[in-house]
Design a protein around this motif. Sequence first.
Motif, PDB file in Angstrom:
ATOM      1  N   ASP A  66       0.807  -1.216   0.000  1.00 50.65           N
ATOM      2  CA  ASP A  66       0.000   0.000   0.000  1.00 50.65           C
ATOM      3  C   ASP A  66       0.842   1.269   0.000  1.00 50.65           C
ATOM      4  O   ASP A  66       0.606   2.188   0.771  1.00 50.65           O
ATOM      5  CB  ASP A  66      -0.934   0.005   1.229  1.00 50.65           C
ATOM      6  CG  ASP A  66      -2.054   1.030   1.059  1.00 50.65           C
ATOM      7  OD1 ASP A  66      -2.303   1.430  -0.084  1.00 50.65           O
ATOM      8  OD2 ASP A  66      -2.646   1.421   2.080  1.00 50.65           O
ATOM      9  N   THR A  67       1.853   1.304  -0.839  1.00 48.65           N
ATOM     10  CA  THR A  67       2.676   2.512  -0.922  1.00 48.65           C
ATOM     11  C   THR A  67       2.572   3.102  -2.322  1.00 48.65           C
ATOM     12  O   THR A  67       2.016   2.493  -3.230  1.00 48.65           O
ATOM     13  CB  THR A  67       4.150   2.186  -0.654  1.00 48.65           C
ATOM     14  OG1 THR A  67       4.551   1.194  -1.585  1.00 48.65           O
ATOM     15  CG2 THR A  67       4.364   1.702   0.742  1.00 48.65           C
ATOM     16  N   GLY A  68       3.124   4.268  -2.458  1.00 43.58           N
ATOM     17  CA  GLY A  68       3.200   4.870  -3.780  1.00 43.58           C
ATOM     18  C   GLY A  68       1.888   5.470  -4.230  1.00 43.58           C
ATOM     19  O   GLY A  68       0.879   5.453  -3.533  1.00 43.58           O
ATOM     20  N   THR A  69       1.915   6.019  -5.439  1.00 39.67           N
ATOM     21  CA  THR A  69       0.757   6.727  -5.956  1.00 39.67           C
ATOM     22  C   THR A  69       0.249   6.088  -7.240  1.00 39.67           C
ATOM     23  O   THR A  69      -0.408   6.728  -8.042  1.00 39.67           O
ATOM     24  CB  THR A  69       1.130   8.187  -6.234  1.00 39.67           C
ATOM     25  OG1 THR A  69       2.343   8.193  -6.990  1.00 39.67           O
ATOM     26  CG2 THR A  69       1.342   8.964  -4.955  1.00 39.67           C
ATOM     27  N   GLN A  72       9.332  14.939   9.478  1.00 36.86           N
ATOM     28  CA  GLN A  72       7.928  14.668   9.131  1.00 36.86           C
ATOM     29  C   GLN A  72       6.975  15.188  10.210  1.00 36.86           C
ATOM     30  O   GLN A  72       5.914  15.729   9.904  1.00 36.86           O
ATOM     31  CB  GLN A  72       7.711  13.162   8.936  1.00 36.86           C
ATOM     32  CG  GLN A  72       8.276  12.636   7.635  1.00 36.86           C
ATOM     33  CD  GLN A  72       8.185  11.123   7.549  1.00 36.86           C
ATOM     34  OE1 GLN A  72       8.111  10.431   8.562  1.00 36.86           O
ATOM     35  NE2 GLN A  72       8.211  10.588   6.336  1.00 36.86           N
ATOM     36  N   ARG A 132       4.131  18.002   9.555  1.00 33.47           N
ATOM     37  CA  ARG A 132       2.695  17.765   9.782  1.00 33.47           C
ATOM     38  C   ARG A 132       2.102  18.820  10.724  1.00 33.47           C
ATOM     39  O   ARG A 132       0.953  19.196  10.580  1.00 33.47           O
ATOM     40  CB  ARG A 132       2.471  16.366  10.353  1.00 33.47           C
ATOM     41  CG  ARG A 132       2.393  15.286   9.288  1.00 33.47           C
ATOM     42  CD  ARG A 132       1.720  14.034   9.825  1.00 33.47           C
ATOM     43  NE  ARG A 132       2.529  13.386  10.834  1.00 33.47           N
ATOM     44  CZ  ARG A 132       3.479  12.503  10.571  1.00 33.47           C
ATOM     45  NH1 ARG A 132       3.722  12.164   9.328  1.00 33.47           N
ATOM     46  NH2 ARG A 132       4.172  11.948  11.520  1.00 33.47           N
ATOM     47  N   ASP A 177      11.284   8.463 -11.136  1.00 31.32           N
ATOM     48  CA  ASP A 177      10.465   7.876 -12.197  1.00 31.32           C
ATOM     49  C   ASP A 177      10.320   8.882 -13.329  1.00 31.32           C
ATOM     50  O   ASP A 177      10.922   9.963 -13.302  1.00 31.32           O
ATOM     51  CB  ASP A 177       9.113   7.366 -11.664  1.00 31.32           C
ATOM     52  CG  ASP A 177       8.182   8.478 -11.203  1.00 31.32           C
ATOM     53  OD1 ASP A 177       8.456   9.656 -11.517  1.00 31.32           O
ATOM     54  OD2 ASP A 177       7.179   8.177 -10.540  1.00 31.32           O
ATOM     55  N   PHE A 179       4.778  14.224 -11.016  1.00 34.17           N
ATOM     56  CA  PHE A 179       4.847  13.512  -9.744  1.00 34.17           C
ATOM     57  C   PHE A 179       4.889  14.464  -8.542  1.00 34.17           C
ATOM     58  O   PHE A 179       4.052  14.392  -7.633  1.00 34.17           O
ATOM     59  CB  PHE A 179       6.064  12.585  -9.744  1.00 34.17           C
ATOM     60  CG  PHE A 179       6.460  12.081  -8.395  1.00 34.17           C
ATOM     61  CD1 PHE A 179       5.608  11.268  -7.675  1.00 34.17           C
ATOM     62  CD2 PHE A 179       7.681  12.423  -7.822  1.00 34.17           C
ATOM     63  CE1 PHE A 179       5.953  10.795  -6.418  1.00 34.17           C
ATOM     64  CE2 PHE A 179       8.040  11.966  -6.563  1.00 34.17           C
ATOM     65  CZ  PHE A 179       7.173  11.157  -5.869  1.00 34.17           C
ATOM     66  N   LEU A 197       1.924  15.339  -5.794  1.00 40.54           N
ATOM     67  CA  LEU A 197       2.101  14.785  -4.454  1.00 40.54           C
ATOM     68  C   LEU A 197       2.179  15.868  -3.380  1.00 40.54           C
ATOM     69  O   LEU A 197       1.590  15.737  -2.312  1.00 40.54           O
ATOM     70  CB  LEU A 197       3.384  13.944  -4.411  1.00 40.54           C
ATOM     71  CG  LEU A 197       3.685  13.289  -3.062  1.00 40.54           C
ATOM     72  CD1 LEU A 197       2.788  12.087  -2.834  1.00 40.54           C
ATOM     73  CD2 LEU A 197       5.149  12.885  -2.965  1.00 40.54           C
ATOM     74  N   ARG A 198       2.902  16.942  -3.654  1.00 42.25           N
ATOM     75  CA  ARG A 198       3.216  17.904  -2.597  1.00 42.25           C
ATOM     76  C   ARG A 198       2.282  19.108  -2.528  1.00 42.25           C
ATOM     77  O   ARG A 198       2.212  19.772  -1.500  1.00 42.25           O
ATOM     78  CB  ARG A 198       4.665  18.412  -2.752  1.00 42.25           C
ATOM     79  CG  ARG A 198       5.711  17.348  -2.807  1.00 42.25           C
ATOM     80  CD  ARG A 198       5.772  16.487  -1.546  1.00 42.25           C
ATOM     81  NE  ARG A 198       6.435  17.155  -0.449  1.00 42.25           N
ATOM     82  CZ  ARG A 198       5.878  17.424   0.725  1.00 42.25           C
ATOM     83  NH1 ARG A 198       4.642  17.080   0.955  1.00 42.25           N
ATOM     84  NH2 ARG A 198       6.540  18.032   1.664  1.00 42.25           N
ATOM     85  N   ASN A 216      -2.702  12.247  -1.583  1.00 42.05           N
ATOM     86  CA  ASN A 216      -3.089  11.459  -0.417  1.00 42.05           C
ATOM     87  C   ASN A 216      -2.179  11.751   0.775  1.00 42.05           C
ATOM     88  O   ASN A 216      -2.219  11.067   1.774  1.00 42.05           O
ATOM     89  CB  ASN A 216      -3.100   9.966  -0.746  1.00 42.05           C
ATOM     90  CG  ASN A 216      -1.764   9.509  -1.283  1.00 42.05           C
ATOM     91  OD1 ASN A 216      -0.774  10.236  -1.195  1.00 42.05           O
ATOM     92  ND2 ASN A 216      -1.730   8.327  -1.861  1.00 42.05           N
ATOM     93  N   ASN A 217      -1.361  12.770   0.644  1.00 48.41           N
ATOM     94  CA  ASN A 217      -0.486  13.146   1.743  1.00 48.41           C
ATOM     95  C   ASN A 217      -0.978  14.425   2.394  1.00 48.41           C
ATOM     96  O   ASN A 217      -1.145  15.446   1.735  1.00 48.41           O
ATOM     97  CB  ASN A 217       0.931  13.344   1.216  1.00 48.41           C
ATOM     98  CG  ASN A 217       1.872  13.726   2.320  1.00 48.41           C
ATOM     99  OD1 ASN A 217       2.228  14.886   2.453  1.00 48.41           O
ATOM    100  ND2 ASN A 217       2.228  12.774   3.155  1.00 48.41           N
ATOM    101  N   ARG A 218      -1.181  14.356   3.707  1.00 51.63           N
ATOM    102  CA  ARG A 218      -1.865  15.474   4.370  1.00 51.63           C
ATOM    103  C   ARG A 218      -1.000  16.724   4.506  1.00 51.63           C
ATOM    104  O   ARG A 218      -1.520  17.799   4.776  1.00 51.63           O
ATOM    105  CB  ARG A 218      -2.411  15.036   5.718  1.00 51.63           C
ATOM    106  CG  ARG A 218      -1.362  14.708   6.741  1.00 51.63           C
ATOM    107  CD  ARG A 218      -1.991  14.264   8.038  1.00 51.63           C
ATOM    108  NE  ARG A 218      -1.251  13.149   8.606  1.00 51.63           N
ATOM    109  CZ  ARG A 218      -1.412  12.703   9.822  1.00 51.63           C
ATOM    110  NH1 ARG A 218      -2.310  13.225  10.591  1.00 51.63           N
ATOM    111  NH2 ARG A 218      -0.704  11.691  10.278  1.00 51.63           N
TER     112      ARG A 218
END
Lengths: 310, 523
Positions: free
Chosen positions: B126-129, B400, B404, B419, B424, B428-429, B435-437
């Motif tokens: 369950d990692t990655g995007t 981290q 947060r 990649d 990307f 992500l950011r 999916n990253n808060r």
Amino acid sequence: MRLMAARMLSSLPTLLAITVLAFTLSSLTPGDPAAVILQRQTGEVPSDAAVASLRRAMGLDDPWPIRYTRWLVAVANGDLGMSYRTGSGVAPLLRERALQTAWLATTAAIAAALIGVPCGLVAAARQHRGADRWLRVGVLLGESWPNYVVAYALIVVFSVWLRWLPVAGGGTWAHVVLPASTLTIGLASSVVRLTRSGVLDVLDSDVTTAARARGASSTRVILHHAWPHGARLLLAFAGTRFASLLGGAVIVETAFAWPGLGQALVTAVFDRDYPVIQALVLYAGCALVVVNLAADLTLLWLDPRTHVRA
Amino acid sequence: MVRHAVGVHLAACGVLVVLAGAPALSGCTTPAGRDRVLRVGTTVDEYVTTRDTSRLAMYPLNTNVAESLVRLTPDYQVAPGLAERWEYRGDNTWRFHLRRGVVFHDGRPLTAEAVRWSFDRVARSDTGTSFLREGSTVVVDDFTVDVTPSRPNMRLIEQLVHPTYAIVAPGSEPGVEVIATGPFRVIEYRRGEFIHVARFDGYWGPRPALDALHFRFFPDATSRMLALQAGEVDMITDVPRELASGLSGTSGIHVSRTPLGQVLLLYLNRHGSAPHTVFADGAVRHAFALGIDRNALITQVWKGEGEAIPGMAPPAILGASASHLHGFDTALDRAAALLEGAGWRIGGDGVRVRNGQRLAVVILSRREASMGTGEFLQAQLRGIGMEVAVDDQPDLPSYQVRLRSGEFDGALEAPNQNDANPVFLPALRLSATSNNRTSKWFLLDAPFEAAVARALDSATTSDAQRWAAEAMRLAIDEDATVVPLAGLRRIFASSSRVSGFVPHPSFASQSWQEITLAETPSP
């Protein structure tokens, strides 16, 4: 015998306190082990859902007292848990790394004693004369040089220039020489200083004056009358230092890539690998208690008057 | 008594000799035959080897033991790997046609079942995007497989180049034994010490010239360098930038650099709560960006081992669309004017003040990523009347936690592009769909979200590059939520015995199989 038993019993609360410390220290470190493990797998910041799911699987959401009790019961049964990062048992890792660190520490301690004690005796016997002065300069340098400076200097000379010894790594006799020598330099300097001052304390006393009056040679006075006193002082110091070495010499192990406890602890802290941190801190604490206990008991055996004073 | 003391001393000497000559506790760490064994000194061992999620020998140190369906070229393009070709079949489904004649290290043939098994294994972690889930991969026939991510994902092919998606033999446990299809196979791994891989003679592609690769982990960079100078290793990775030029002048040692693959970025906190509200104002963000001399940063802090870049990723990944980005030039007067216009006036101690509030910001960083960049910014931004405090965190987990919490004004990061997905990092950011808060501190406006969505949905790479560049333009040039500071190079050093090494900008895709070793060092 009763006194020995009492000493051992008095160590139990200390050991229990160490378990609390080992567990609390790792749990209080900022950072989420689940997030770290997930990020290590891909380099990507993990999703919150993935972190929450892994936290549940790792049992990290339970309250602290429950986790502590569960861990303590497991430890009492000889189960140190599984590493978060490797998924394998912590006990084999601890055994393997402790053996490596013990090898390094013991080599360094014996070398320090072999070098430090005779030098300390010579310094005491030749107080304020040439040998003593040189040795004191040596002690000052040996104790003041940081370990990493000594480590790099030894590598440059013996590995890069002379190519006699490997730069880093572990497992063979050649690999132990440089890291052990690095530790020995600082350790031997302290041994010289303590031996010298311990012996000098007694050399000025009535006991040695009387011995000299009875015709005893200087060598005999030092070895027979003064050295036992110096040895007791040294033993108290050696217990603490040796125990801390058994817990891992982080800087030296890192510089020489020595696969010991110090390096394992640093890696575990960066990974927030709680089971490994807890086991290593627990081991280091126990080593400190056991070695100090052994030193105390040896002192008692050497000098029963300690019993009376105690 | 004297005899006794001497006896004890000699006995102790004996113990020391025995200890020093003690038989190996854990075996020899240097391979016996060295002629065609490349010995590489690398950084600390970071392999995760837990059962379902093991990346042993694959990531972050790629030992070329395993391969993915597609691979990443040094110019960030996708090339065939274990899949000879692929096509998009609509409905979020990709079809891969596998290369024939490929065998695993245990002799079993590569089939579609292996792909299904490997991708399900990745999905379980369950990692990655990539949005792969168990059941996303369906076997069509022995050499054809369909992949349907759980959410629309047109960037799947570009993501699959990452070693995370390497194909391993069905039923194998890569945490215990890696059975894959690469040109090398794992012979021995000792945690924290080394990994030894040997040539796999059944490899489907060109046969490597080397017999084996022996990677040793050196946590300390100085020791790693000294090991190269001592001839203990043939090559080292991650040469510290401050030492690279000195090493270049050393006889018999060759220093090589990758193209840009790592980027040094500052994310500015637009949505923080007091006292971290300074960068809610676009004028202040722009002034901040204009107040930094990137070339001086690269020269002084990064020792010239980088380049000023205008985007959030190595320019190569954006193709021709990289020219749409401008980035920031140093303009102290404009920066000062922007701050004056926003009501920030120079105070008594040189720091600007507005309504009694000082223009003070906190830059959050990770020590290994910042390398003194925070202190450089501190000195530079003083020039425009901005006070910078550096919150240097010792490691990733601590960083981290602070990120947060939102207790920062700027976050300094140095991610690697591993990649071929051009969007990307923006997705992500900075995106609301991430999916990253922690992206909540940096969220931008609707046009940015639209550009990210278009980039993610683009059917072709060139369209994705165009929309990714647009998203970056909005985040950087228009909004100054992201301030790109530099593109960085990874540095390798090798002895003159080594030739044929081509440094890859993504270390995770580094190839070792073209390397050859001379019998003796060339003059």
